[in-house]
Design an enzyme around this catalytic site. Structure first.
Site, PDB file in Angstrom:
ATOM      1  CE  LYS A  45     -62.423  32.698  16.205  1.00 49.74           C
ATOM      2  NZ  LYS A  45     -63.432  33.739  16.244  1.00 49.74           N
ATOM      3  CE1 TYR A 281     -31.735  27.097   1.826  1.00 51.86           C
ATOM      4  CE2 TYR A 281     -33.295  27.321   3.640  1.00 51.86           C
ATOM      5  CZ  TYR A 281     -32.669  26.531   2.696  1.00 51.86           C
ATOM      6  OH  TYR A 281     -32.969  25.209   2.616  1.00 51.86           O
TER       7      TYR A 281
HETATM    8  C1  LIG Z   1     -63.476  34.531  17.365  1.00 54.04           C
HETATM    9  C2  LIG Z   1     -64.759  35.134  17.726  1.00 54.04           C
HETATM   10  C3  LIG Z   1     -64.966  35.694  18.993  1.00 54.04           C
HETATM   11  C4  LIG Z   1     -63.857  35.849  20.008  1.00 54.04           C
HETATM   12  O1  LIG Z   1     -63.171  37.071  19.774  1.00 54.04           O
HETATM   13  P1  LIG Z   1     -61.979  37.538  20.737  1.00 54.04           P
HETATM   14  O2  LIG Z   1     -61.628  38.881  20.231  1.00 54.04           O
HETATM   15  O3  LIG Z   1     -60.879  36.547  20.568  1.00 54.04           O
HETATM   16  O4  LIG Z   1     -62.521  37.536  22.105  1.00 54.04           O
HETATM   17  C5  LIG Z   1     -66.239  36.124  19.299  1.00 54.04           C
HETATM   18  N1  LIG Z   1     -67.246  36.045  18.393  1.00 54.04           N
HETATM   19  C6  LIG Z   1     -67.073  35.555  17.151  1.00 54.04           C
HETATM   20  C7  LIG Z   1     -68.210  35.507  16.201  1.00 54.04           C
HETATM   21  C8  LIG Z   1     -65.830  35.078  16.772  1.00 54.04           C
HETATM   22  O5  LIG Z   1     -65.659  34.604  15.544  1.00 54.04           O
END
Ligand SMILES: *Cc1c(COP(=O)(O)O)cnc(C)c1O
Length: 388
Positions: A45, A281
């Site tokens: 994601k 800035y």
């Molecule tokens: C993002 C996510 C993961 C992965 O978590 P990490 O700590 O990056 O390994 C696993 N399960 C869900 C439901 C997530 O949203």
């Protein structure tokens, strides 16, 4: 990783490189921990945690991975357009208007509200389709999840709509990476097992049970069940110091994770600035002596956090060039007074290694007082990514 200087020859001012072999080695090492019976559903994601979703699809196609974990149908569209033909779990849930895409793209959404089952069931029946879902169970994170007293109604709806296939049942840990005391995670795991048993009594028999994020994969075989969903570790980063310490205390092997991302910019201008001159800035920096300042065409809109103003550094010719003044939207000034032989066109390493120096997303996270996840996932999708 490729010598950053190589890219002086290319026209990109900023670029991100993804080391294919590092990702594949991380996946192989995680798979070694879980054993061959456990499926891996890497979390890609947020544009593959900033690594680029199309690039991650291209790399993961050559790994033994049957699933991807994504947040939204919009991300799933990109994964499919990039050539991912394997399974996709949507961890973020779906809105009613997403259901068409779920069917068309063959996605497996996570369902954590009873009313979603009803809507999905009706729509599937109308379009004579079936949908695979993962039921998320509330075990103590209170973000998404069906509570114990909702299971009865969920089971009744599933019995009414055979169009909905329960592919999996899942949960997510609240603080497994935040502490070396894992008692809360253990209580969540117990609760998960109890809810799964309850579901079975109600006649719901999911094929896959899954709970494990990276910290769980790295620390607790009890959390693996049938599938794991590692994210940050796939990219070679530890979820936290606490996870690393816990892993070492359990006697874990060294160097099982390798970072895969490097972020480069190029010097577009070098100027000599007199003593007592303000830079940028807000006039927050004033030179104490005559200074050589290099301008980089990278800024906070690219994901270089503004909190690094007057705090962080980049690497130029293997040496630290401190950031002077405030980081701008698209520009950053760095001090190269004491670095010899610097010329316009030279590479500046924002994240990566050069000589004996290395800057990682953890370095940036420490500077910004946040977590490596935020640093990586906010790298702008507009920066070109290259697999090396
Ligand atoms: C993002 C996510 C993961 C992965 O978590 P990490 O700590 O990056 O390994 C696993 N399960 C869900 C439901 C997530 O949203």
């Amino acid at each position: 990783m490729t010598d950053p200087r190589f890219y002086m020859k290319t026209k990109d001012l900023n670029r991100i490189e993804i080391d294919r072999s590092a990702i594949l080695s991380n996946i192989a090492n995680l798979a070694r921990l879980t054993g061959p019976r456990v499926k891996i559903a890497p979390a890609v994601k947020a544009n593959g945690y900033g690594h680029g979703l199309p690039e991650m699809v291209s790399i993961l196609k050559s790994a033994k991975v049957q699933y991807l974990s994504l947040h939204s149908t919009a991300e799933a569209e990109i994964a499919r357009a990039s050539g991912w033909s394997g399974k996709i779990i949507l961890v973020g849930g779906i809105a009613p208007e997403d259901i068409d895409a779920v069917i068309r793209l063959d996605l497996e959404p996570t369902v954590f509200e009873v009313k979603t089952l009803e809507k999905l069931g009706r729509l599937c029946r109308k379009s004579k389709a079936t949908a695979k879902v993962h039921l998320k169970l509330e075990t103590g994170t209170h973000r998404q999840g069906l509570t114990e007293n909702e299971l009865d109604r969920a089971a009744k709806l599933l019995a009414r709509y055979p169009e909905i296939i329960v592919a999996g049942v899942s949960s997510h840990f609240a603080n497994i990476e935040d502490t070396t005391d894992h008692s809360y995670a253990r209580s969540q795991l117990q609760h998960f097992k109890k809810l799964v048993a309850h579901l079975r009594q109600l006649g719901v028999k999911p094929r896959l049970r899954h709970t494990a994020c990276s910290a769980a994969v790295l620390l607790f075989p009890d959390t693996y069940f049938d599938l794991v969903r590692p994210g940050i570790s796939v990219y070679g980063y530890w979820p936290s110091r606490e996870t690393y310490v816990s892993y070492k205390l359990k006697g874990g092997k060294n160097k099982i994770l390798k970072t895969a991302l490097a972020f480069y910019s190029r010097i577009t201008q070098i100027k000599t600035v007199p003593a007592d001159s303000f830079i940028g800035y807000g006039c927050t920096y004033r030179t104490s002596g005559k200074s050589k300042i290099a301008v980089l065409p990278v800024g906070y809109s690219d994901g270089l956090d503004r909190r690094l103003s007057n705090l962080g550094y980049v690497l130029i010719n293997g040496r630290r060039a401190p950031i002077r003044g405030r980081i701008c939207m698209n520009l950053t000034m760095v001090d190269v007074t004491d670095i010899r032989g610097v010329r316009p066109g030279d590479t500046a390493v924002i994240i990566g290694r050069e000589g004996n120096e290395e800057i990682t997303a953890d370095t940036h996270a420490d500077w910004c007082q946040t977590i490596n996840y935020e640093i990586l996932s906010r790298l702008s999708p507009t920066i070109p990514r290259y697999i090396v």
